[in-house]
Design a protein around this motif. Structure first.
Motif, PDB file in Angstrom:
ATOM      1  N   VAL A  82       0.834  -1.207  -0.009  1.00 48.91           N
ATOM      2  CA  VAL A  82      -0.051   0.144   0.002  1.00 48.91           C
ATOM      3  C   VAL A  82       0.970   1.170   0.182  1.00 48.91           C
ATOM      4  CG1 VAL A  82      -0.156   0.160   2.491  1.00 48.91           C
ATOM      5  CG2 VAL A  82      -2.102   1.017   1.113  1.00 48.91           C
ATOM      6  N   ASN A  83       1.940   1.110   0.531  1.00 51.97           N
ATOM      7  CA  ASN A  83       3.093   2.313   0.674  1.00 51.97           C
ATOM      8  C   ASN A  83       3.317   3.190  -0.752  1.00 51.97           C
ATOM      9  OD1 ASN A  83       3.407   0.672   3.023  1.00 51.97           O
ATOM     10  ND2 ASN A  83       4.256   2.276   3.605  1.00 51.97           N
ATOM     11  N   THR A 258       1.693   1.658   6.771  1.00 53.84           N
ATOM     12  CA  THR A 258       1.547   0.512   6.183  1.00 53.84           C
ATOM     13  C   THR A 258       0.135  -0.124   6.518  1.00 53.84           C
ATOM     14  OG1 THR A 258       3.828  -0.077   6.090  1.00 53.84           O
ATOM     15  CG2 THR A 258       2.334  -1.992   5.958  1.00 53.84           C
ATOM     16  N   ILE A 259      -0.487   0.502   7.584  1.00 54.18           N
ATOM     17  CA  ILE A 259      -1.899   0.045   7.952  1.00 54.18           C
ATOM     18  C   ILE A 259      -2.852   0.705   6.853  1.00 54.18           C
ATOM     19  CG2 ILE A 259      -3.722   0.483   9.683  1.00 54.18           C
ATOM     20  CD1 ILE A 259      -1.659   0.502  11.665  1.00 54.18           C
ATOM     21  N   ASP A 260      -3.809  -0.105   6.333  1.00 51.46           N
ATOM     22  CA  ASP A 260      -4.879   0.175   5.243  1.00 51.46           C
ATOM     23  C   ASP A 260      -6.277  -0.052   5.857  1.00 51.46           C
ATOM     24  OD1 ASP A 260      -6.079   0.852   3.007  1.00 51.46           O
ATOM     25  OD2 ASP A 260      -5.417  -0.878   1.846  1.00 51.46           O
ATOM     26  N   ALA A 261      -6.779   1.072   6.298  1.00 54.55           N
ATOM     27  CA  ALA A 261      -8.103   1.067   7.089  1.00 54.55           C
ATOM     28  C   ALA A 261      -9.107   0.762   6.204  1.00 54.55           C
ATOM     29  CB  ALA A 261      -8.293   2.299   7.871  1.00 54.55           C
ATOM     30  N   ASP A 262      -8.946   1.009   4.911  1.00 49.30           N
ATOM     31  CA  ASP A 262      -9.868   1.039   3.576  1.00 49.30           C
ATOM     32  C   ASP A 262      -9.959  -0.611   3.151  1.00 49.30           C
ATOM     33  OD1 ASP A 262     -10.272   3.681   3.947  1.00 49.30           O
ATOM     34  OD2 ASP A 262      -8.936   4.219   2.225  1.00 49.30           O
ATOM     35  N   THR A 263      -9.154  -1.206   3.694  1.00 47.06           N
ATOM     36  CA  THR A 263      -9.098  -2.743   3.314  1.00 47.06           C
ATOM     37  C   THR A 263      -9.656  -3.656   4.420  1.00 47.06           C
ATOM     38  OG1 THR A 263      -7.550  -2.588   1.407  1.00 47.06           O
ATOM     39  CG2 THR A 263      -8.018  -4.606   2.164  1.00 47.06           C
ATOM     40  N   PRO A 264     -10.658  -4.294   4.224  1.00 45.34           N
ATOM     41  CA  PRO A 264     -11.374  -4.797   5.532  1.00 45.34           C
ATOM     42  C   PRO A 264     -10.623  -6.190   5.810  1.00 45.34           C
ATOM     43  CG  PRO A 264     -12.780  -5.213   3.778  1.00 45.34           C
ATOM     44  CD  PRO A 264     -11.605  -4.248   3.114  1.00 45.34           C
TER      45      PRO A 264
END
Length: 314
Positions: A82-83, A258-264
């Protein structure tokens, strides 16, 4: 030496495909050269890719043609981490303010990743000592040192911080098939740091844990989903299963970026499949670059800001 930096209006990287045989710098002056470096893994690792994405946009703005298309090409050069896309989009948000503003934003991302690595190393080393006591024996997978994160590193940064404190046992570096990021890159970094280590084939990790030769597993991440599922280099999931069976801590060390809150969850992440030639040039081969470790196998996620227990609500 920084893995990636901006020098005299160009992106300069350590060519990770040449290591450990040769320490070679590449000077990238076009977006096409940057994308080729990303796809060939000359530059890799989630934090370093975030910086690459941002600096790539700074380069595109200076060239000044087909900006929207070039930004999109940078964002999608590798789909799983994601970065890369996040860094490119953040730098691109400053395009209306001019080239210098874009470069300023990109360099801010670089500096934030450097600071994040230092914070993770300290927090992660403290947690490992708390969980395992003095001189833990560690297993790590892929490469998560300075090569993956501009300086210091993520998971390997924790290992090196324990070494700096005189509080590290030995280290097992998992080979990381098929491109041997562990056997080539992690081994190179550990050797330069004077750390006692052994390289092990990927499949040996769970058995070495079962045999009592590992006190904790520490890995990085290319994407952390909203529920705590973690995407990392292929082979990570097997080590997580081995650690769970052996009853030892399995830690993920990665920056908040690196945390992707949009990906469940992990099922929603596009997993990059690379060419079969990396595995076997003669016969059909499956070559996923990443796998997903479910959150319930992860003892803790260590970021530059906090320690997260994925099995709990967070």
């Amino acid at each position: 030496m920084r893995t990636i930096d901006w020098v005299d209006d160009a992106i300069v990287i350590i060519d990770q495909t040449a290591l450990p045989a040769e320490e070679r710098l590449l000077r990238l002056t076009t977006v096409e050269e940057l994308i080729a470096a990303v796809r060939s893994l000359a530059v890799r690792g989630a934090p370093a890719l975030g910086v690459a994405g941002a600096l790539g946009v700074a380069l595109a703005v200076r060239i000044g043609s087909d900006l929207e298309e070039q930004v999109r090409a940078i964002e999608t050069a590798r789909p799983t981490a994601v970065n890369l896309a996040r860094g490119a989009r953040r730098a691109a948000s400053r395009i209306p303010d001019g080239p210098e503003a874009v470069l300023e934003e990109a360099l801010a991302i670089r500096d934030e990743e450097i600071a994040a690595s230092a914070a993770m190393a300290t927090r992660g080393a403290d947690l490992i000592t708390e969980l395992c006591g003095p001189r833990p024996r560690m297993l790590t997978h892929c490469n998560t040192g300075a090569l993956a994160a501009v300086t210091v590193g993520t998971a390997l940064g924790v290992v090196l911080e324990l070494h700096r404190r005189g509080a590290l046992g030995d280290v097992i570096a998992s080979e990381t098939r098929p491109l041997l990021q562990g056997a080539r890159l992690t081994a190179w970094e550990l050797s330069r740091a004077g750390v006692d280590f052994r390289v092990a084939v990927d499949g040996a990790g769970p058995f070495l844990m079962a045999r009592g030769e590992v006190d904790a597993v520490v890995v990085g991440a290319d994407r952390i989903c909203a529920n705590g599922d973690t995407v990392n280099k292929i082979g990570t999931y097997a080590h997580a299963l081995g650690a769970h069976r052996a009853g030892i801590p399995f830690l993920v060390v990665a920056p908040e970026s690196t945390i992707d809150a949009d990906t469940p969850d992990g099922a929603a992440v596009p997993i990059e499949d690379r060419t079969q030639d990396e595995v076997n040039g003669s016969f059909p081969a499956a070559n996923p670059a990443f796998d997903v470790t479910p959150h319930d196998l992860i003892t803790a996620i260590v970021t530059d800001r906090r320690v997260i227990r994925p099995a709990e609500k967070w």
